[in-house]
Design a protein around this motif. Structure first.
Motif, PDB file in Angstrom:
ATOM      1  N   GLN A   1       0.850  -1.191   0.000  1.00  0.00           N
ATOM      2  CA  GLN A   1       0.000   0.000   0.000  1.00  0.00           C
ATOM      3  C   GLN A   1       0.881   1.235   0.000  1.00  0.00           C
ATOM      4  OE1 GLN A   1      -2.243   0.956   3.617  1.00  0.00           O
ATOM      5  NE2 GLN A   1      -4.031   1.422   2.351  1.00  0.00           N
TER       6      GLN A   1
ATOM      7  N   PHE B   1       1.661   4.829   0.992  1.00  0.00           N
ATOM      8  CA  PHE B   1       1.265   5.748   2.057  1.00  0.00           C
ATOM      9  C   PHE B   1       2.404   6.721   2.302  1.00  0.00           C
ATOM     10  CE2 PHE B   1       3.459   2.368   4.325  1.00  0.00           C
ATOM     11  CZ  PHE B   1       4.213   3.040   5.251  1.00  0.00           C
TER      12      PHE B   1
ATOM     13  N   GLN C   1     -10.228  10.133   3.042  1.00  0.00           N
ATOM     14  CA  GLN C   1      -9.062   9.266   2.924  1.00  0.00           C
ATOM     15  C   GLN C   1      -8.692   8.689   4.296  1.00  0.00           C
ATOM     16  OE1 GLN C   1      -6.654  11.106   0.119  1.00  0.00           O
ATOM     17  NE2 GLN C   1      -4.989   9.649   0.173  1.00  0.00           N
TER      18      GLN C   1
ATOM     19  N   ARG D   1       0.258   7.248   9.328  1.00  0.00           N
ATOM     20  CA  ARG D   1       0.441   6.644   8.015  1.00  0.00           C
ATOM     21  C   ARG D   1      -0.812   6.953   7.199  1.00  0.00           C
ATOM     22  NH1 ARG D   1       2.722   0.614   8.170  1.00  0.00           N
ATOM     23  NH2 ARG D   1       1.287   0.651   6.411  1.00  0.00           N
TER      24      ARG D   1
ATOM     25  N   ALA E   1      -2.814   6.672   3.920  1.00  0.00           N
ATOM     26  CA  ALA E   1      -2.874   5.787   2.763  1.00  0.00           C
ATOM     27  C   ALA E   1      -3.101   6.595   1.487  1.00  0.00           C
ATOM     28  CB  ALA E   1      -3.990   4.768   2.943  1.00  0.00           C
TER      29      ALA E   1
ATOM     30  N   LYS F   1      -4.765  -1.533  -0.546  1.00  0.00           N
ATOM     31  CA  LYS F   1      -3.823  -2.631  -0.368  1.00  0.00           C
ATOM     32  C   LYS F   1      -3.998  -3.647  -1.500  1.00  0.00           C
ATOM     33  CE  LYS F   1      -3.489  -2.308   4.676  1.00  0.00           C
ATOM     34  NZ  LYS F   1      -3.660  -3.013   5.957  1.00  0.00           N
TER      35      LYS F   1
ATOM     36  N   ASN G   1       6.802   2.884  -0.690  1.00  0.00           N
ATOM     37  CA  ASN G   1       6.301   3.613   0.469  1.00  0.00           C
ATOM     38  C   ASN G   1       7.458   3.744   1.454  1.00  0.00           C
ATOM     39  OD1 ASN G   1       6.469   1.201   2.019  1.00  0.00           O
ATOM     40  ND2 ASN G   1       4.400   0.599   1.426  1.00  0.00           N
TER      41      ASN G   1
END
Length: 419
Positions: free
Chosen positions: A59, A61, A286, A335, A337, A341, A382
């Motif tokens: 993911q 982030f 979000q 964190r 995103a 995912k 990330n």
């Protein structure tokens, strides 16, 4: 007689022969232990960071810092100018709605208040006097009308009597006509007096209504002045914690000046700044995460500020019950995103990327003693992982520390004994 013996040169040749052999041996040894492009290099294993390639959910982030703020903040501004006369509470106190906070003094406002009250009392006295005078005039007109009614009735009686007597030829025509004129005069007089009484009643009602409207206006102005006087006593508009109060006794305050703020006790939010690089990828709703005392809490973006100052400013609220014990101004790592995912092959981030730009890496062999240079292809990233698109498989071991000292090598030999 001495004989000159020729000098032998074999020792000179032997000396250069041994020197060349020594150089050759040294060069061979150096070729083994001295790093050169395209060759292997012995490296202490303790100096390397070796990370496994894994398969998991990737993911995108971004890591940001959120500052704890109350969910609702009420600012205290001075509604009227004045001098601080008394401070009734201290910073940090827990307040109830309507609780007095501080008192201001404004002599000019107080003098204006006295003048307004005096004007109201004067106008109300004038209204009472005018109403009394109009009532007296009405009574006087009614008395006049009663007197005229009496005289009209008497004139009608005389006229009716004279008319009978005149028909019987008992009185002269002159007396009959005189009684007739007197009756008509009294009748007309009554009509005029009644009309005058009606007009006086209408005028009196209009005058009283106009004065009542004036009293209402000036009373409204007086009520406004009373509210302005009441604003000199600053009260808490809501319950909460008084997080700041900028007021000292004797200090002059202007109208609209910020005096402090009250933080609502119900709920907190996190305020954060996101790098401008991600502006196009931030939207309301979000999701983000924050870890407090080993427990993960979910956040959601609730507000995006239009003005970009030192990054994109956003507010995030907890989707469930927030962590206990959070204090205003506390900083928490978030964190945020940037994508959903998805399954992917993951490689931990490291300093190797600065020399390879994700095009190659040193992958350990099966025995773990050598690392070969292999071509790879990386995708998204990330703060923790790179997404591996080609060149590596789950289970591979990769050197992820910096390649600055051996970026030109093809193979690394790991020495577990070398410091």
């Amino acid at each position: 007689m001495d004989v000159l013996i020729p000098k032998k040169k074999w020792w000179f040749v032997a000396r250069w022969w041994w020197l060349g052999l020594l150089v050759l041996v040294g060069t061979g040894v150096a070729s083994i232990y001295w790093p050169r492009p395209g060759q292997r290099l012995h490296v202490a294993a303790s100096r390397l960071t070796i990370s496994p390639v894994t398969r998991g959910n990737f993911q995108e982030f971004t890591a940001i810092d959120g500052v704890v703020q109350p969910l609702h903040t009420v600012y205290l501004d001075a509604a009227e100018a004045g001098t601080v006369q008394q401070v009734l509470v201290e910073e940090g106190a827990t307040l109830t709605a309507g609780q007095p906070l501080l008192r201001l003094a404004n002599p000019d406002l107080q003098l204006e208040m006295v003048n307004r009250e005096t004007a109201v009392y004067d106008l109300m006295n004038n209204l009472r006097n005018t109403r009394t005078q109009l009532l007296q005039n009405r009574i006087l007109r009614q008395n006049q009308l009663a007197d005229i009614d009496f005289q009209l009735a008497e004139a009608r009686r005389v006229f009716d009597t004279n008319q009978v007597l005149y028909d019987q030829k008992v009185i002269a025509r002159q007396d009959y006509l005189q009684s007739q004129n007197v009756y008509r005069y009294q009748l007309r007089r009554r009509q005029l007096t009644q009309q005058t009484l009606h007009q006086d009643s209408v005028a009196m009602q209009q005058q009283i209504e106009a004065m009542q409207e004036s009293v209402q206006r000036i009373t409204s102005n007086l009520a406004l002045m009373q509210r302005k006087m009441a604003d000199l006593l600053l009260r808490a508009p809501v319950g909460g914690r008084l997080s700041s109060l900028a007021a000292e006794v004797g200090e002059a305050k202007t109208r609209g000046q910020r005096l402090g703020q009250i933080d609502a006790l119900a709920g907190v939010k996190l305020h954060a700044a996101v790098d401008e690089f991600y502006i196009a990828r931030i939207a309301a709703g979000q999701v983000g995460e924050v870890v407090v005392d080993g427990q993960t809490y979910t956040l959601r973006v609730t507000k995006i500020f239009a003005q970009v100052a030192k990054g994109l400013q956003i507010d995030l609220a907890f989707t469930d019950v927030p962590p206990p014990g959070l204090r205003r101004g506390q900083t928490l790592p978030i964190r945020l995103a940037l994508s959903a995912k998805a399954p992917a092959v993951l490689l931990p981030k490291g300093g190797f990327y600065q020399q390879t730009v994700g095009n190659w890496a040193f992958k350990l062999g099966a025995d773990g003693t050598r690392a070969q240079r292999v071509a790879i292809r990386l995708g998204r990233q990330n703060p923790n992982y790179y997404e591996v698109l080609a060149g590596l498989r789950p289970g591979d071991q990769v050197v992820t520390s910096s390649y600055e000292s051996y970026a030109d090598q093809q193979e690394l030999v790991l020495d577990n004994h070398q410091p």
